[in-house]
Design an enzyme around this catalytic site. Sequence first.
Site, PDB file in Angstrom:
ATOM      1  N   LYS A 180      52.233  49.387  30.598  1.00 22.33           N
ATOM      2  CA  LYS A 180      52.898  48.077  30.586  1.00 22.33           C
ATOM      3  C   LYS A 180      51.777  47.048  30.458  1.00 22.33           C
ATOM      4  CE  LYS A 180      54.049  44.609  32.327  1.00 22.33           C
ATOM      5  NZ  LYS A 180      53.532  43.350  31.770  1.00 22.33           N
ATOM      6  N   GLU A 255      42.746  47.748  41.147  1.00 25.73           N
ATOM      7  CA  GLU A 255      41.539  46.999  40.751  1.00 25.73           C
ATOM      8  C   GLU A 255      41.943  45.531  40.740  1.00 25.73           C
ATOM      9  OE1 GLU A 255      38.736  48.368  40.389  1.00 25.73           O
ATOM     10  OE2 GLU A 255      39.121  50.457  39.885  1.00 25.73           O
ATOM     11  N   CYS A 289      36.726  39.737  36.079  1.00 29.88           N
ATOM     12  CA  CYS A 289      36.846  40.068  37.506  1.00 29.88           C
ATOM     13  C   CYS A 289      35.478  40.182  38.168  1.00 29.88           C
ATOM     14  CB  CYS A 289      37.658  41.336  37.713  1.00 29.88           C
ATOM     15  SG  CYS A 289      36.935  42.781  36.961  1.00 29.88           S
ATOM     16  N   GLU A 387      39.611  32.769  43.657  1.00 24.19           N
ATOM     17  CA  GLU A 387      39.224  33.218  42.317  1.00 24.19           C
ATOM     18  C   GLU A 387      39.768  32.231  41.289  1.00 24.19           C
ATOM     19  OE1 GLU A 387      41.162  36.716  40.657  1.00 24.19           O
ATOM     20  OE2 GLU A 387      39.225  37.421  39.937  1.00 24.19           O
TER      21      GLU A 387
HETATM   22  N1  LIG Z   1      38.960  44.647  39.697  1.00 23.09           N
HETATM   23  C1  LIG Z   1      39.043  44.815  38.384  1.00 23.09           C
HETATM   24  O1  LIG Z   1      38.621  45.823  37.835  1.00 23.09           O
HETATM   25  C2  LIG Z   1      39.660  43.763  37.516  1.00 23.09           C
HETATM   26  C3  LIG Z   1      40.525  42.821  38.053  1.00 23.09           C
HETATM   27  N2  LIG Z   1      41.110  41.867  37.230  1.00 23.09           N
HETATM   28  C4  LIG Z   1      41.951  40.827  37.853  1.00 23.09           C
HETATM   29  O2  LIG Z   1      43.107  40.566  37.068  1.00 23.09           O
HETATM   30  C5  LIG Z   1      43.539  39.221  37.269  1.00 23.09           C
HETATM   31  C6  LIG Z   1      43.847  38.568  35.939  1.00 23.09           C
HETATM   32  O3  LIG Z   1      44.836  39.254  35.278  1.00 23.09           O
HETATM   33  P1  LIG Z   1      46.369  38.788  35.249  1.00 23.09           P
HETATM   34  O4  LIG Z   1      46.954  39.401  34.017  1.00 23.09           O
HETATM   35  O5  LIG Z   1      46.494  37.336  35.509  1.00 23.09           O
HETATM   36  O6  LIG Z   1      46.950  39.535  36.527  1.00 23.09           O
HETATM   37  P2  LIG Z   1      48.468  39.650  36.977  1.00 23.09           P
HETATM   38  O7  LIG Z   1      48.422  40.294  38.303  1.00 23.09           O
HETATM   39  O8  LIG Z   1      49.194  38.377  36.825  1.00 23.09           O
HETATM   40  O9  LIG Z   1      49.114  40.630  35.884  1.00 23.09           O
HETATM   41  C7  LIG Z   1      48.580  41.905  35.634  1.00 23.09           C
HETATM   42  C8  LIG Z   1      49.695  42.793  35.124  1.00 23.09           C
HETATM   43  O10 LIG Z   1      50.652  42.971  36.158  1.00 23.09           O
HETATM   44  C9  LIG Z   1      51.946  42.708  35.657  1.00 23.09           C
HETATM   45  N3  LIG Z   1      52.767  42.238  36.773  1.00 23.09           N
HETATM   46  C10 LIG Z   1      52.881  40.987  37.268  1.00 23.09           C
HETATM   47  N4  LIG Z   1      53.751  40.973  38.308  1.00 23.09           N
HETATM   48  C11 LIG Z   1      54.179  42.235  38.479  1.00 23.09           C
HETATM   49  C12 LIG Z   1      55.074  42.859  39.389  1.00 23.09           C
HETATM   50  N5  LIG Z   1      55.696  42.174  40.348  1.00 23.09           N
HETATM   51  N6  LIG Z   1      55.263  44.189  39.289  1.00 23.09           N
HETATM   52  C13 LIG Z   1      54.622  44.917  38.343  1.00 23.09           C
HETATM   53  N7  LIG Z   1      53.779  44.381  37.443  1.00 23.09           N
HETATM   54  C14 LIG Z   1      53.555  43.053  37.512  1.00 23.09           C
HETATM   55  C15 LIG Z   1      51.732  41.685  34.577  1.00 23.09           C
HETATM   56  O11 LIG Z   1      52.821  41.632  33.707  1.00 23.09           O
HETATM   57  C16 LIG Z   1      50.462  42.234  33.937  1.00 23.09           C
HETATM   58  O12 LIG Z   1      50.771  43.293  33.051  1.00 23.09           O
HETATM   59  C17 LIG Z   1      42.405  38.540  37.998  1.00 23.09           C
HETATM   60  O13 LIG Z   1      42.721  38.412  39.362  1.00 23.09           O
HETATM   61  C18 LIG Z   1      41.253  39.522  37.847  1.00 23.09           C
HETATM   62  O14 LIG Z   1      40.274  39.431  38.827  1.00 23.09           O
HETATM   63  C19 LIG Z   1      40.853  41.834  35.908  1.00 23.09           C
HETATM   64  C20 LIG Z   1      39.981  42.755  35.340  1.00 23.09           C
HETATM   65  C21 LIG Z   1      39.300  43.769  36.088  1.00 23.09           C
HETATM   66  O1  LIG Z   2      33.529  48.051  32.971  1.00 25.60           O
HETATM   67  C1  LIG Z   2      34.668  48.214  33.409  1.00 25.60           C
HETATM   68  O2  LIG Z   2      35.170  49.333  33.568  1.00 25.60           O
HETATM   69  C2  LIG Z   2      35.485  47.061  33.719  1.00 25.60           C
HETATM   70  C3  LIG Z   2      34.998  45.870  33.434  1.00 25.60           C
HETATM   71  C4  LIG Z   2      35.714  44.709  33.692  1.00 25.60           C
HETATM   72  C5  LIG Z   2      35.032  43.620  33.717  1.00 25.60           C
HETATM   73  O3  LIG Z   2      33.724  43.616  33.524  1.00 25.60           O
HETATM   74  C6  LIG Z   2      35.554  42.379  34.093  1.00 25.60           C
HETATM   75  O4  LIG Z   2      36.752  42.086  33.908  1.00 25.60           O
HETATM   76  O5  LIG Z   2      34.742  41.684  34.614  1.00 25.60           O
END
Ligand SMILES: NC(=O)C1=CN([C@@H]2O[C@H](COP(=O)(O)OP(=O)(O)OC[C@H]3O[C@@H](n4cnc5c(N)ncnc54)[C@H](O)[C@@H]3O)[C@@H](O)[C@H]2O)C=CC1
Ligand SMILES: O=C(O)/C=C/C=C(\O)C(=O)O
Length: 498
Positions: A180, A255, A289, A387
Amino acid sequence: MNQTKIGKVLHYINGQFVESVSGRVFQNINPFSNEPINEVAEGFAEDIDLAVQAARNAFDHGPWRTMSVNERMKYIIKIAELIEKNAEEISYLESLDSGLPIAQTKKQAERAAQNFRFYAEMVKSRLVGESYQVDNSFINYTIHKPVGVAGLITPWNAPFMLETWKVAPTLATGNTCILKPAEWSPLTANKLAEIIHESGLPQGVFNVVHGYGETCGAPLVAHPSVQLISFTGETTTGSAIIKNGADTLKRYSMELGGKSPAIVFEDADLNTALDAVVWQIFSFNGERCTANSRLLIHESIHDQFVDKLKERLQNIVVGDPLDPATEVGPLIHRVHYENVMRYIDIASKEGAEVISAPIPAEFNAGNYVAPTIILNANNQMTVAQEEIFGPVLTVIPFSTDEEALRIANDCKYGLAGYIWTNDIKRGHRMAQAIDCGMVWLNSQNVRDLRTPFGGSKASGIGREGGHYGFEFYTETQIVHVALDEQHIPAFGKKKVTQ
Ligand SMILES: NC(=O)C1=CN([C@@H]2O[C@H](COP(=O)(O)OP(=O)(O)OC[C@H]3O[C@@H](n4cnc5c(N)ncnc54)[C@H](O)[C@@H]3O)[C@@H](O)[C@H]2O)C=CC1
Ligand SMILES: O=C(O)/C=C/C=C(\O)C(=O)O
């Protein structure tokens, strides 16, 4: 740059590209112009149900999980080859859809192919069991089996790479799945479906359903036939997902968000640290992230480092994401743009000094946020704790190692940390004391796919990457084998006379 005409994006269910059961669509918007790019089929619970049925059937009755590892890996390698062959189109679609600069999406397409090659190799070499011998009486051994149907829910900030980072281990370990993708960046997920279709993967093994989080992601999470949810996205969404999946008892990989510190000491190689700090906050348009969104800088070098940051800010190339010279492009969506601008406004209201790069007027239609640094900040401010997920760097001075550590850890997130020092003892001491999942010492975020990736505290649960991901993507089964005669209490053997 001219945009190629993009057709309607459909779901990919049971080996076919299909409309939604409801026939509904949503508009996909270009972040550079805020004009529509194309229409996308909008999935709901009934579309999720069809995809889960297909994945369940492929898992229970198809050849996928029982075929030899060599045969399965041929598909995984074929997918990697097709990604490489289509890399130019993938990077174009990704930049068009997400606003990420094309020089960066090219690298992401390369990394996506590597994700498949890497897991083909890992499954062969590291998906291994253990055995425990008990004298001559038992040999007990573990095996790893696929778990079943996985729901993979991904964000928009590095869409194609992050999707493949989940799809590759899911498939390589013999599971089937439903992806998804984020609703703001559907194009490359569709390209992945086309590639996987071309690879000849058995039908139903890989499915994609497009749609919004609450109406399409949520039914996937709640579905009783889905056993795994691998999620990358915001911390609050992760928490909602765990609640929603509770009744159907699933396993989760989470994540989540970050607010990672870069700590620059006075003895660091300042030019390299400067390059890294700038890259780690402004690459991916700051929608990253692992961004070093908090710069903790030793007070003795604060002014000189900040002067250099200001110089860099003036020179950053803000531009059309499809232009190879662009370093920072528009943010993904108007809603996200407004959210980031709100944080910049809060910084001023809380008494910080805001310095922003110039943005050429020709880009007014797009979601451009100027690369920004926030000075005179302290760690209690909103922009130091939350964030922002945009090109905004909060700068905080410190005077001692202890103070740097206290500030670094005084935050709900714990994804990454970056330490810059030439004192080897201090470097290791700080690295081990930071509460986060990943530390880079004198380096930007250079990935080694064999190592665990993930965060602590509000940044996540579990680790993906390397063999660490196998814990999540496979079921570990123990087989106990008796080697000698057993001395089992013989209940009921003697006839009892009344
Ligand atoms: N720790 C990591 O490896 C990473 C974390 N992120 C985090 O992702 C965020 C940014 O991405 P966004 O797309 O804004 O995140 P988001 O949480 O808004 O959406 C992510 C996904 O979840 C889905 N989603 C939203 N609500 C949902 C629900 N109630 N049930 C099931 N699915 C749902 C969305 O449609 C989308 O596909 C930032 O907080 C960022 O830090 C991003 C990249 C890497
Ligand atoms: O390297 C990965 O597996 C994931 C990377 C994701 C980032 O570097 C990011 O969103 O910052």
